[in-house]
Design a protein around this motif. Structure first.
Motif, PDB file in Angstrom:
ATOM      1  N   LEU A   1       0.808  -1.405   0.322  1.00  0.00           N
ATOM      2  CA  LEU A   1      -0.556  -0.038  -0.399  1.00  0.00           C
ATOM      3  C   LEU A   1       0.852   0.945  -0.594  1.00  0.00           C
ATOM      4  O   LEU A   1       1.966   1.509   0.646  1.00  0.00           O
ATOM      5  N   VAL A   2       0.876   2.295  -0.544  1.00  0.00           N
ATOM      6  CA  VAL A   2       1.417   3.666  -0.899  1.00  0.00           C
ATOM      7  C   VAL A   2       0.333   4.470  -0.592  1.00  0.00           C
ATOM      8  O   VAL A   2      -0.945   4.782  -0.618  1.00  0.00           O
ATOM      9  N   ALA A   3       0.902   4.782   0.680  1.00  0.00           N
ATOM     10  CA  ALA A   3      -0.121   5.887   1.829  1.00  0.00           C
ATOM     11  C   ALA A   3       0.681   6.930   1.440  1.00  0.00           C
ATOM     12  O   ALA A   3       1.934   7.218   0.965  1.00  0.00           O
ATOM     13  N   THR A   4      -0.159   8.409   1.247  1.00  0.00           N
ATOM     14  CA  THR A   4       0.582  10.014   0.845  1.00  0.00           C
ATOM     15  C   THR A   4      -0.585  10.561   1.665  1.00  0.00           C
ATOM     16  O   THR A   4      -1.482  10.608   2.414  1.00  0.00           O
ATOM     17  N   SER A   5       0.117  11.743   1.747  1.00  0.00           N
ATOM     18  CA  SER A   5      -1.367  12.904   2.587  1.00  0.00           C
ATOM     19  C   SER A   5      -1.044  14.063   1.649  1.00  0.00           C
ATOM     20  O   SER A   5      -0.062  14.876   1.293  1.00  0.00           O
ATOM     21  N   ASP A   6      -2.508  14.380   0.627  1.00  0.00           N
ATOM     22  CA  ASP A   6      -2.577  15.960   0.317  1.00  0.00           C
ATOM     23  C   ASP A   6      -2.741  17.040   1.675  1.00  0.00           C
ATOM     24  O   ASP A   6      -4.102  16.443   1.316  1.00  0.00           O
ATOM     25  N   HIS A   7      -2.096  18.075   1.827  1.00  0.00           N
ATOM     26  CA  HIS A   7      -2.770  18.959   2.654  1.00  0.00           C
ATOM     27  C   HIS A   7      -3.614  18.426   4.119  1.00  0.00           C
ATOM     28  O   HIS A   7      -4.208  18.959   4.138  1.00  0.00           O
ATOM     29  N   GLY A   8      -3.403  17.440   4.006  1.00  0.00           N
ATOM     30  CA  GLY A   8      -3.436  16.664   5.555  1.00  0.00           C
ATOM     31  C   GLY A   8      -4.085  15.362   5.078  1.00  0.00           C
ATOM     32  O   GLY A   8      -4.852  14.770   5.783  1.00  0.00           O
ATOM     33  N   LYS A   9      -4.847  15.117   3.859  1.00  0.00           N
ATOM     34  CA  LYS A   9      -5.764  14.369   3.527  1.00  0.00           C
ATOM     35  C   LYS A   9      -4.868  12.680   3.268  1.00  0.00           C
ATOM     36  O   LYS A   9      -4.623  13.099   2.302  1.00  0.00           O
ATOM     37  N   PRO A  10      -5.024  12.098   4.006  1.00  0.00           N
ATOM     38  CA  PRO A  10      -4.580  11.008   3.647  1.00  0.00           C
ATOM     39  C   PRO A  10      -4.757  10.268   2.247  1.00  0.00           C
ATOM     40  O   PRO A  10      -6.314   9.687   2.750  1.00  0.00           O
ATOM     41  N   ASN A  11      -4.395   8.899   1.719  1.00  0.00           N
ATOM     42  CA  ASN A  11      -5.244   8.603   1.069  1.00  0.00           C
ATOM     43  C   ASN A  11      -3.735   7.053   0.762  1.00  0.00           C
ATOM     44  O   ASN A  11      -2.787   7.002   0.883  1.00  0.00           O
ATOM     45  N   LEU A  12      -4.565   5.754  -0.142  1.00  0.00           N
ATOM     46  CA  LEU A  12      -4.105   4.500   0.262  1.00  0.00           C
ATOM     47  C   LEU A  12      -4.044   4.266  -1.830  1.00  0.00           C
ATOM     48  O   LEU A  12      -5.655   4.950  -2.330  1.00  0.00           O
ATOM     49  N   MET A  13      -3.417   3.350  -1.837  1.00  0.00           N
ATOM     50  CA  MET A  13      -2.884   3.067  -2.772  1.00  0.00           C
ATOM     51  C   MET A  13      -2.849   1.821  -3.519  1.00  0.00           C
ATOM     52  O   MET A  13      -1.480   1.428  -2.690  1.00  0.00           O
ATOM     53  N   ALA A  14      -2.958   0.926  -4.039  1.00  0.00           N
ATOM     54  CA  ALA A  14      -1.903  -0.494  -4.235  1.00  0.00           C
ATOM     55  C   ALA A  14      -0.958  -0.240  -5.413  1.00  0.00           C
ATOM     56  O   ALA A  14      -0.701   0.090  -5.796  1.00  0.00           O
ATOM     57  N   MET A  15      -0.470  -1.531  -4.397  1.00  0.00           N
ATOM     58  CA  MET A  15       1.208  -0.762  -5.589  1.00  0.00           C
ATOM     59  C   MET A  15       1.802  -2.090  -5.545  1.00  0.00           C
ATOM     60  O   MET A  15       2.137  -3.198  -4.874  1.00  0.00           O
ATOM     61  N   SER A  16       1.715  -2.763  -6.976  1.00  0.00           N
ATOM     62  CA  SER A  16       2.774  -4.395  -6.847  1.00  0.00           C
ATOM     63  C   SER A  16       4.505  -4.109  -7.882  1.00  0.00           C
ATOM     64  O   SER A  16       4.570  -4.850  -7.903  1.00  0.00           O
ATOM     65  N   TYR A  17       4.034  -2.877  -8.357  1.00  0.00           N
ATOM     66  CA  TYR A  17       5.046  -2.985  -9.665  1.00  0.00           C
ATOM     67  C   TYR A  17       6.345  -1.993  -8.873  1.00  0.00           C
ATOM     68  O   TYR A  17       6.428  -0.472  -8.388  1.00  0.00           O
ATOM     69  N   HIS A  18       6.837  -2.931  -7.782  1.00  0.00           N
ATOM     70  CA  HIS A  18       8.196  -2.219  -7.572  1.00  0.00           C
ATOM     71  C   HIS A  18       9.652  -2.836  -7.445  1.00  0.00           C
ATOM     72  O   HIS A  18       9.682  -4.564  -7.374  1.00  0.00           O
ATOM     73  N   MET A  19      10.332  -2.475  -6.839  1.00  0.00           N
ATOM     74  CA  MET A  19      12.160  -3.626  -7.149  1.00  0.00           C
ATOM     75  C   MET A  19      13.047  -2.350  -5.958  1.00  0.00           C
ATOM     76  O   MET A  19      13.120  -1.587  -5.851  1.00  0.00           O
ATOM     77  N   VAL A  20      13.910  -3.599  -5.846  1.00  0.00           N
ATOM     78  CA  VAL A  20      14.771  -3.171  -4.448  1.00  0.00           C
ATOM     79  C   VAL A  20      15.299  -2.736  -5.820  1.00  0.00           C
ATOM     80  O   VAL A  20      16.471  -3.793  -6.819  1.00  0.00           O
ATOM     81  N   ILE A  21      16.563  -1.416  -5.353  1.00  0.00           N
ATOM     82  CA  ILE A  21      17.502  -0.936  -6.327  1.00  0.00           C
ATOM     83  C   ILE A  21      18.643  -0.802  -5.232  1.00  0.00           C
ATOM     84  O   ILE A  21      19.515  -1.574  -6.317  1.00  0.00           O
ATOM     85  N   GLU A  22      18.959  -0.591  -3.923  1.00  0.00           N
ATOM     86  CA  GLU A  22      19.976  -0.906  -3.502  1.00  0.00           C
ATOM     87  C   GLU A  22      19.106  -1.528  -1.944  1.00  0.00           C
ATOM     88  O   GLU A  22      18.378  -0.715  -1.113  1.00  0.00           O
ATOM     89  N   ASP A  23      20.366  -2.157  -1.134  1.00  0.00           N
ATOM     90  CA  ASP A  23      19.732  -2.482  -0.071  1.00  0.00           C
ATOM     91  C   ASP A  23      20.991  -2.114   1.169  1.00  0.00           C
ATOM     92  O   ASP A  23      20.534  -2.542   2.496  1.00  0.00           O
ATOM     93  N   GLU A  24      21.839  -1.714   1.092  1.00  0.00           N
ATOM     94  CA  GLU A  24      23.073  -1.164   1.640  1.00  0.00           C
ATOM     95  C   GLU A  24      22.465   0.096   2.421  1.00  0.00           C
ATOM     96  O   GLU A  24      22.518   1.134   1.244  1.00  0.00           O
TER      97      GLU A  24
END
Ligand code: FMN
Length: 185
Positions: A20-43
């Motif tokens: 879930l991606v949580a964001t806040s637009d001027h104090g208004k919170p929102n959520l979306m689902a996301m499955s397209y992601h990848m680890v680029i750096e882990d150190e």
């Protein structure tokens, strides 16, 4: 071998787990689902590449505020996650509608999701590939885990509305001879 339509390629390599991606637009919170992601750096500071489409309200908010929380839901939240990914924060208060609890984060204005196993506070590290690929590279500036949570199985999108749930764990640490630093983490 039989030819696989190129349109189906992603179904076999879509990484998951669904976040879930949580964001806040001027104090208004929102959520979306996301499955397209990848680890680029882990150190050091972890970097995570995320694809968010301009059709998502969250895309605009993230681009504007430059921060978000990546929350990791477990299988008990699967139905809610899919519903969250099928409506818009423009006309839906998703925290309220799906009975999820926003909790103040420490370093970003976007909220943590109390019901999730892990919450990652993120800022945009690089947006130079947004226009070309909708690719946003996030840096994780603070990470949280709920150690009390018993359910820890994550859900992985098969790219077609079906999901694979975490199952058996294979312990092949003795074969990780070249990468032993990973097995000691
Ligand atoms: C399982 C699942 C995975 C999704 N993965 C992504 C993704 O990786 N990137 C994306 O832009 N949208 C993805 N979506 C679609 C968004 O979650 C959806 O457009 C959502 O309604 C956007 O909400 P918003 O407009 O409030 O930001 C996914 C949806 C589902 C159900």
């Amino acid at each position: 071998m039989k030819e696989l339509p190129l349109s189906k390629v992603y179904q076999f390599i879509e990484p998951g787990p669904v976040l879930l991606v949580a964001t806040s637009d001027h104090g208004k919170p929102n959520l979306m689902a996301m499955s397209y992601h990848m680890v680029i750096e882990d150190e050091g500071i972890p970097l995570i590449g995320c694809i968010l489409g301009p059709w998502d309200h969250s895309f605009e908010t993230l681009r504007k505020t430059r921060e978000c929380v990546l929350a990791v839901p477990t299988v008990d939240l699967a139905s809610k996650v899919v519903e969250i990914g099928n409506c818009s924060g423009i006309d839906t208060d998703k925290f309220k509608t799906f009975s999820l609890t926003p909790v103040s984060a420490e370093k970003v204005k976007a909220p943590l999701v109390a019901e999730c196993l892990v919450n990652l506070e993120c800022r945009i590290a690089d947006d130079s590939l947004i226009d070309k690929y909708n690719l946003i590279i996030l840096e994780v500036v603070k990470a949280w885990i709920d150690p009390e949570r018993k359910e820890r199985r994550l859900i992985h999108h098969n790219g077609n509305g079906t999901f694979t749930v975490d199952g058996e764990t294979l312990d092949l640490r003795d074969k990780m001879v070249r990468w032993s630093s990973y097995t000691q983490r």
